[in-house]
Design a protein around this motif. Sequence first.
Motif, PDB file in Angstrom:
ATOM      1  N   LEU A  44       1.906   4.216  -5.762  1.00 54.50           N
ATOM      2  CA  LEU A  44       3.024   3.795  -4.924  1.00 54.50           C
ATOM      3  C   LEU A  44       4.159   3.415  -5.874  1.00 54.50           C
ATOM      4  O   LEU A  44       4.000   2.538  -6.729  1.00 54.50           O
ATOM      5  N   ARG A  52       1.090   0.246  -7.481  1.00 51.83           N
ATOM      6  CA  ARG A  52      -0.268   0.269  -6.944  1.00 51.83           C
ATOM      7  C   ARG A  52      -0.858   1.654  -7.134  1.00 51.83           C
ATOM      8  O   ARG A  52      -0.177   2.654  -6.886  1.00 51.83           O
ATOM      9  N   ILE A  54      -3.206   4.048  -5.380  1.00 49.21           N
ATOM     10  CA  ILE A  54      -3.715   4.100  -4.006  1.00 49.21           C
ATOM     11  C   ILE A  54      -5.134   4.667  -4.028  1.00 49.21           C
ATOM     12  O   ILE A  54      -5.359   5.747  -4.559  1.00 49.21           O
ATOM     13  N   GLU A  58      -7.667   6.507   0.975  1.00 49.72           N
ATOM     14  CA  GLU A  58      -6.566   6.057   1.832  1.00 49.72           C
ATOM     15  C   GLU A  58      -5.283   6.863   1.634  1.00 49.72           C
ATOM     16  O   GLU A  58      -4.247   6.526   2.190  1.00 49.72           O
ATOM     17  N   THR A  62      -1.682   7.102   3.976  1.00 51.45           N
ATOM     18  CA  THR A  62      -0.490   6.585   3.312  1.00 51.45           C
ATOM     19  C   THR A  62       0.638   7.612   3.315  1.00 51.45           C
ATOM     20  O   THR A  62       1.800   7.270   3.424  1.00 51.45           O
TER      21      THR A  62
ATOM     22  N   THR B 204       1.689  -6.183  -1.568  1.00 53.23           N
ATOM     23  CA  THR B 204       0.980  -5.395  -2.580  1.00 53.23           C
ATOM     24  C   THR B 204       1.028  -6.129  -3.923  1.00 53.23           C
ATOM     25  O   THR B 204       0.056  -6.152  -4.668  1.00 53.23           O
ATOM     26  N   ARG B 256      -5.026  -0.607   2.757  1.00 55.04           N
ATOM     27  CA  ARG B 256      -4.893   0.550   1.871  1.00 55.04           C
ATOM     28  C   ARG B 256      -3.919   0.263   0.736  1.00 55.04           C
ATOM     29  O   ARG B 256      -3.925   0.963  -0.263  1.00 55.04           O
ATOM     30  N   ASN B 263      -1.535  -7.627  -6.967  1.00 54.49           N
ATOM     31  CA  ASN B 263      -1.445  -6.960  -8.266  1.00 54.49           C
ATOM     32  C   ASN B 263      -1.262  -8.031  -9.349  1.00 54.49           C
ATOM     33  O   ASN B 263      -0.153  -8.500  -9.601  1.00 54.49           O
TER      34      ASN B 263
END
Lengths: 98, 381
Positions: A44, A52, A54, A58, A62, B204, B256, B263
Amino acid sequence: MCLGVPGKVIEVAGNVAIVDFWGVRRQVQLDVVDEPVAPGDYILNHVGFAIRRIPESEIGETLALYEQLIAQAEQDDLMAEDVRNEIAASRDDPRAGN
Amino acid sequence: MPGTDRDQALSELKFRDPVRARALVEALGRRTAELGRAPVSVMHVCGSHEQAIAKFGLRSTFPRGLNVIMGPGCPVCITDTPEVDEGVVLARQGVHIATYGDMVRVPGTSLSLADAQAEGAKIHVIYSAGQAVELARSTSDQVVFFATGFETTAVATAAVVLGGLPPNLSILSAHKYIPPVMEIVAEMPETKVEGFLAAGHAATITGSAVFEPFVARHGLPVVIAGFEPLDILAGLVKLVELIRDRTPQVVNMFPRCVTREGNLRAQEQLWKVFRSTGGRWRGIAHVPNGNLRLRDEFASIDARRRFTIDLASLWDCAPPALAQSCICGNIMAGLSSPTDCKLFGQECTPEKPVGACMVSSEGACKIWHQYGGHPDLGGDA
């Protein structure tokens, strides 16, 4: 600036990954990504940085929203524009030759 | 019954699995009815959530008793006037200013960065902190990165700082941190927010656990949701359920991307470079711990220390008269809707914005102007 954008890692060179966003290849910084990434992974991307990795299971879910946004024809759609800007945030792949 | 707008909104969702969409809309209606009182207000704090709600016409599918309002979720909009002024003053001193696109047109006390640019100042729109570094490398002049945005964007700034900046680059941090402002909004007696929908991508970074102290203190549920229409609907169903059952807790509906701890690597870099401190958010209030400022170790790259920023030089310019009637503050606090503003769509448009909410693609006014905010459901429900 809330919306990150997923892309597929093509190549990793140190702290930078070449990432494919719907056919557009860009350099994405790996300084803050949560886990090590390898070619084939999806990340991401937010303002030029992967935030991130992923999980593989998923990826499909997404990508769905973005595929619709990318396909969006209207130039003045705010969400589609934010996604385009996110992709623009990463540097061109220097070897893309365009 | 709401009628055609609702049907149209549901058909828009068809590419997203109509059966699930319809089931979620019905569940949301049932849960809201089970509360036995109306209206119930919940707040989201993310411009991208508002974009998705407006773009996909979700409001027309929400039950009448459920009020989904946008809080201070537009990082450009809540950048305070004096922070814009700092950028303007630096620009007028001849320093190059690099900043994210929407910031350029946000009004300061009397001028925006775009106004300064029209006077000859050197303003550069960038999309990434890395581009500020490249800009500085391309010149021997002083460059200031006017860094705005929430924690997701602040980690990018932190990463370039830790990577080492060219000697002619410094940072003017107007970064903001979302969790503390939720406390402020929760404590506003007029707002009556009973639950929060938190933004998936910010979480996230921070993880879902960051909201646990808030839930414990205020007894209000927080649900983390993604940006798909179905993500938002599912998040709202869960949120109303938690309100109904009086079981305030943090629920992560975006697993997801979001984990409980978030993080950690990004958090480590964020807090290595920044400390949270109190400061004003435009139109909202003084938010304790809501501003991210560079730590003392990074004083040498802090534009506020490298330069003398004389804000008084702006005070002899009169503020634009129309700005006095702008209600962006109430809109960002969730007290008013864009359509409550008499300037909306009249004197204030995306082409000629008066307030910050009409400037940014994440501002409620621009989003409502673009997509229509509160669809007319037609007739009485």
